[in-house]
Design a protein around this motif. Structure first.
Motif, PDB file in Angstrom:
ATOM      1  N   GLY A   1       9.414 -40.918  -8.740  1.00 43.46           N
ATOM      2  CA  GLY A   1      10.210 -41.153  -7.539  1.00 43.46           C
ATOM      3  C   GLY A   1      11.325 -42.168  -7.748  1.00 43.46           C
ATOM      4  N   GLN A   2      11.162 -43.063  -8.712  1.00 45.81           N
ATOM      5  CA  GLN A   2      12.189 -44.072  -8.969  1.00 45.81           C
ATOM      6  C   GLN A   2      13.475 -43.430  -9.463  1.00 45.81           C
TER       7      GLN A   2
ATOM      8  N   GLU B   1      14.277 -40.294  -9.038  1.00 48.53           N
ATOM      9  CA  GLU B   1      14.793 -39.440  -7.963  1.00 48.53           C
ATOM     10  C   GLU B   1      15.562 -40.261  -6.930  1.00 48.53           C
ATOM     11  N   ALA B   2      14.999 -41.439  -6.586  1.00 44.74           N
ATOM     12  CA  ALA B   2      15.686 -42.290  -5.612  1.00 44.74           C
ATOM     13  C   ALA B   2      17.041 -42.720  -6.160  1.00 44.74           C
ATOM     14  N   ALA B   3      17.067 -43.107  -7.423  1.00 42.15           N
ATOM     15  CA  ALA B   3      18.322 -43.558  -8.028  1.00 42.15           C
ATOM     16  C   ALA B   3      19.343 -42.420  -8.076  1.00 42.15           C
ATOM     17  N   ARG B   4      18.877 -41.233  -8.485  1.00 42.21           N
ATOM     18  CA  ARG B   4      19.791 -40.094  -8.556  1.00 42.21           C
ATOM     19  C   ARG B   4      20.285 -39.697  -7.173  1.00 42.21           C
ATOM     20  N   SER B   5      19.395 -39.813  -6.174  1.00 38.42           N
ATOM     21  CA  SER B   5      19.803 -39.417  -4.816  1.00 38.42           C
ATOM     22  C   SER B   5      20.858 -40.366  -4.258  1.00 38.42           C
ATOM     23  N   LEU B   6      20.982 -41.558  -4.862  1.00 40.46           N
ATOM     24  CA  LEU B   6      22.037 -42.488  -4.444  1.00 40.46           C
ATOM     25  C   LEU B   6      23.329 -42.222  -5.208  1.00 40.46           C
ATOM     26  N   GLY B   7      23.333 -41.181  -6.011  1.00 40.13           N
ATOM     27  CA  GLY B   7      24.553 -40.814  -6.723  1.00 40.13           C
ATOM     28  C   GLY B   7      24.679 -41.437  -8.101  1.00 40.13           C
ATOM     29  N   MET B   8      23.616 -42.106  -8.572  1.00 40.73           N
ATOM     30  CA  MET B   8      23.708 -42.685  -9.915  1.00 40.73           C
ATOM     31  C   MET B   8      23.593 -41.585 -10.960  1.00 40.73           C
ATOM     32  N   PRO B   9      24.505 -41.584 -11.947  1.00 40.52           N
ATOM     33  CA  PRO B   9      24.339 -40.666 -13.069  1.00 40.52           C
ATOM     34  C   PRO B   9      23.055 -41.013 -13.829  1.00 40.52           C
ATOM     35  N   HIS B  10      22.563 -40.051 -14.624  1.00 40.25           N
ATOM     36  CA  HIS B  10      21.280 -40.235 -15.290  1.00 40.25           C
ATOM     37  C   HIS B  10      21.211 -41.535 -16.091  1.00 40.25           C
TER      38      HIS B  10
ATOM     39  N   ARG C   1      23.038 -44.285 -15.916  1.00 38.21           N
ATOM     40  CA  ARG C   1      23.095 -45.465 -15.058  1.00 38.21           C
ATOM     41  C   ARG C   1      21.727 -45.730 -14.430  1.00 38.21           C
TER      42      ARG C   1
ATOM     43  N   SER D   1      19.774 -49.180 -15.034  1.00 40.97           N
ATOM     44  CA  SER D   1      19.616 -50.129 -13.927  1.00 40.97           C
ATOM     45  C   SER D   1      18.233 -50.096 -13.295  1.00 40.97           C
ATOM     46  N   ILE D   2      17.593 -48.950 -13.314  1.00 44.62           N
ATOM     47  CA  ILE D   2      16.359 -48.810 -12.533  1.00 44.62           C
ATOM     48  C   ILE D   2      15.132 -48.594 -13.409  1.00 44.62           C
TER      49      ILE D   2
ATOM     50  N   ASP E   1      26.791 -35.852  -9.079  1.00 54.19           N
ATOM     51  CA  ASP E   1      26.632 -37.278  -8.745  1.00 54.19           C
ATOM     52  C   ASP E   1      27.563 -37.667  -7.600  1.00 54.19           C
TER      53      ASP E   1
ATOM     54  N   ARG F   1      26.164 -36.241  -4.322  1.00 53.12           N
ATOM     55  CA  ARG F   1      24.949 -36.917  -3.820  1.00 53.12           C
ATOM     56  C   ARG F   1      25.273 -38.228  -3.116  1.00 53.12           C
TER      57      ARG F   1
ATOM     58  N   PHE G   1      12.354 -40.858   1.221  1.00 50.02           N
ATOM     59  CA  PHE G   1      11.182 -40.198   0.654  1.00 50.02           C
ATOM     60  C   PHE G   1       9.904 -40.623   1.371  1.00 50.02           C
TER      61      PHE G   1
ATOM     62  N   ASN H   1       9.958 -45.155  -2.337  1.00 52.14           N
ATOM     63  CA  ASN H   1      10.683 -45.242  -3.615  1.00 52.14           C
ATOM     64  C   ASN H   1      11.734 -46.335  -3.641  1.00 52.14           C
TER      65      ASN H   1
ATOM     66  N   PHE I   1      13.151 -49.826  -5.160  1.00 52.05           N
ATOM     67  CA  PHE I   1      13.078 -50.324  -6.530  1.00 52.05           C
ATOM     68  C   PHE I   1      12.299 -51.636  -6.505  1.00 52.05           C
TER      69      PHE I   1
ATOM     70  N   VAL J   1      27.976 -47.331  -8.063  1.00 51.05           N
ATOM     71  CA  VAL J   1      28.436 -45.957  -7.840  1.00 51.05           C
ATOM     72  C   VAL J   1      29.747 -45.932  -7.057  1.00 51.05           C
TER      73      VAL J   1
END
Ligand SMILES: Nc1ncnc2c1ncn2[C@@H]1O[C@H](COP(=O)(O)OP(=O)(O)OP(=O)(O)O)[C@@H](O)[C@H]1O
Ligand SMILES: [Mg+2]
Lengths: 279, 246
Positions: free
Chosen positions: A175-176, A178-187, A189, A193-194, B75, B78, B85, B89, B91, B107
């Motif tokens: 989920g970590q 997924e949460a990061a990607r859902s905020l628009g972070m590229p893989h 990044r 960062s996460i 990206d 999104r 969720f 989730n 951090f 971002v």
């Protein structure tokens, strides 16, 4: 002892023929202490305490190694260890990311590297590095002995740390990412960062143990042929003891290692315990 | 204008076909609640909307951009789709403040001051400004979920996706989260919400979608789908949800 007599022994109603288990235990303990006492008596009687004291606890000889034991030997040991650790850390992290890559050749390269360097003795790695100038005359690693030591310790510890990092990254809940990607972070990044900061926290105990291993393995730097200024603990102890024909310096060196390895081991166990409690 | 337009969406995991031809739209400013039994594909549908799952076929258009187009910058897309969720989730290694600022900074490339201002504004909105320097594990589940909502809102999304946002919460904490979502709906946010909270769906949703077996069985205003379902499967599901144990 037969099953019958044992049964009788444990049955309190019956008149006892054998010994009760508790009595047997007590006798066994008395015997163990007796053996210990005999060994101690024999040691004290036979050992030449004066000779032992002069050989291993010779303060005169120990004093002659100061302050170089700390200012040169320990200092170099720490430099070799830390430079190897930093290199191993960086390469190990890259290898772990390759191992988890979706691009198959990266995974293969990483897997092969890890298998090779976990399978070879550290001594052999140092022999190889020492023989590089034979293969390529005039070739010299940047940093001289320091560079070679960092390379030797780094390439091997990278293989171990890669496996630690991989386990750590996989232990971060899905989920970590997924949460990061859902905020628009590229893989990448999101990883940097996460995921990786959390993974490093998870692998702190094994990394600390890795540092202890490297500290001990740094003694192999002597294979490379070092000058007096580059000497680390083990070689320093060995040289001093030949100079004074007395083993005390080796013992002093050993104590100096323990001065670092025991607290580090303690730190690793504490970190481990804290993680266990945090779950 | 519709914010979400899904056409003939199919999704399979190996040989398991989870979504079997989904068509629906969410108009701008609408709140759509998705209900349905476990395993019916609600989460999968939601995750196809921001491409956390890659659809097997069909199109997903959000804000006029077809996300299934291989040339699309996913990206970038999104950034405007917030997601909340079931398991929050957050951090855990970052403070609440950092949770809400990190994506803005990395971002959206907002300035430090701007990130902080937006973080405060959104934490204010969810009633947790006093927790700005806490770490997520120090918060209750309900508080964590509200921070997660603030984190998503800080990106100025044009659409918010919620996947059972209150299912992991103790009953007494559900109300706070629903209140935040209600407020968000009143403020005109476009929302797609998977939920088992029938009260929320009835009061807040413009439309309720009932899914079963990877298809949409019924789609309409709550007073129809919840109060007067046309299909037997919907009635059966609602009976179980509204009167558990009967
Ligand atoms: N990554 C995956 N790989 C394989 N199967 C999956 C995956 N994700 C979901 N599924 C399967 O797809 C089906 C639908 O799952 P989904 O999570 O969308 O259901 P849901 O309606 O959200 O259910 P719930 O109410 O329990 O959350 C389930 O049978 C599930 O096991
Ligand atoms: Mg679900």
């Amino acid at each position: 002892m037969s099953a019958v007599s044992e049964q009788q022994a444990t049955s309190p109603a019956e008149p006892r023929k054998g010994l009760s288990p508790r009595k047997k235990q007590r006798i066994s303990r008395v015997i163990q202490y007796a053996v210990l006492v005999v060994i101690l008596v024999v040691l004290v009687a036979l050992a030449d305490w004066k000779a032992i004291g002069e050989s291993f606890f010779n303060l005169d000889v120990a004093g002659k190694g100061l302050p170089e034991l700390f200012t040169v030997a320990l200092r170099n040991t720490v430099i070799y260890t830390l430079s190897g650790f930093v290199l191993g850390f960086v390469v190990g992290l890259v290898l772990a990311l390759m191992r988890l890559s979706s691009v198959a050749p990266y995974r293969w390269v990483s897997a092969i590297y890890i298998e090779i360097f976990r399978g070879l003795p550290m001594l052999l790695i140092f022999l190889m590095i020492g023989s590089l100038p034979l293969a390529f005359p005039g070739f010299e690693l940047p940093g001289g002995v320091y560079g070679s030591a960092a390379l030797g310790l780094g390439v091997v510890s990278a293989a171990y740390m890669a496996e630690n990092f991989r386990a750590g990254i996989q232990a971060v809940p899905k989920g970590q990412l997924e949460a990061a990607r859902s905020l628009g972070m590229p893989h990448m990044r999101a990883m940097v960062s996460i995921i990786i900061p959390q993974a490093i926290r998870i692998v702190l105990p094994p990394l600390t143990n890795q540092l202890v291993t490297l500290l001990k393995d740094s003694s192999l730097v002597l294979i490379l042929g070092v000058t007096a200024a580059q000497v680390e603990l083990a070689k320093f102890g060995n040289d001093e003891s030949s100079t004074y024909a007395n083993p005390t310096p080796i013992l002093a060196t050993g104590l100096t290692y323990l001065l670092i390895t025991i607290p580090l081991g303690y730190v690793a166990r504490r970190l481990e315990a804290r993680q266990g409690a945090g779950r | 204008m519709s914010t979400v337009e899904i056409k003939n969406l199919h999704k399979s995991f190996g040989s398991l076909e989870v979504l079997r031809g989904i068509d629906f739209t969410v108009e701008s400013g609408q709140v759509v609640c998705v209900i349905g039994p476990s395993g019916s594909g609600k989460s999968t549908l939601l995750r196809c909307v921001n491409l956390l799952e890659q659809p097997t076929s069909g199109t997903v258009v959000v804000d006029g951009v077809d996300l299934t187009d291989p040339d699309v910058d996913i990206d970038a897309a999104r950034r405007h789709i917030g997601m909340v969720f079931q398991q929050f989730n957050l951090f855990p290694h970052l403070t609440v403040r950092r949770n809400v600022t990190i994506a803005q900074e990395r971002v959206l490339k907002r300035s430090k001051g701007e990130c902080d201002r937006v973080a405060r504004e959104n934490l204010e909105k969810v009633g947790l400004i006093e927790k700005i320097d806490a770490y997520p594990p120090q918060l209750s589940g309900g508080q964590q979920q509200r921070v997660a909502i603030a984190r998503a809102l800080a990106m100025n999304p044009s659409l918010m996706l919620f996947d059972e946002p209150t299912s992991a919460l103790d009953p007494e904490l559900v109300g706070d989260v629903l209140a935040v979502m209600r407020k968000l709906a009143e403020d005109g946010m476009t929302m797609l919400v998977v939920t088992h909270e029938m009260g929320f769906a009835r009061e807040v949703a413009d439309r309720v979608v009932f899914m079963d077996g990877g298809v949409i069985v019924e789609d309409g205003p709550p007073e129809q789908v919840i109060a007067d379902p046309q299909h037997e499967r919907t009635r059966e599901f609602l009976r179980r949800v509204l009167h558990p144990g009967v």
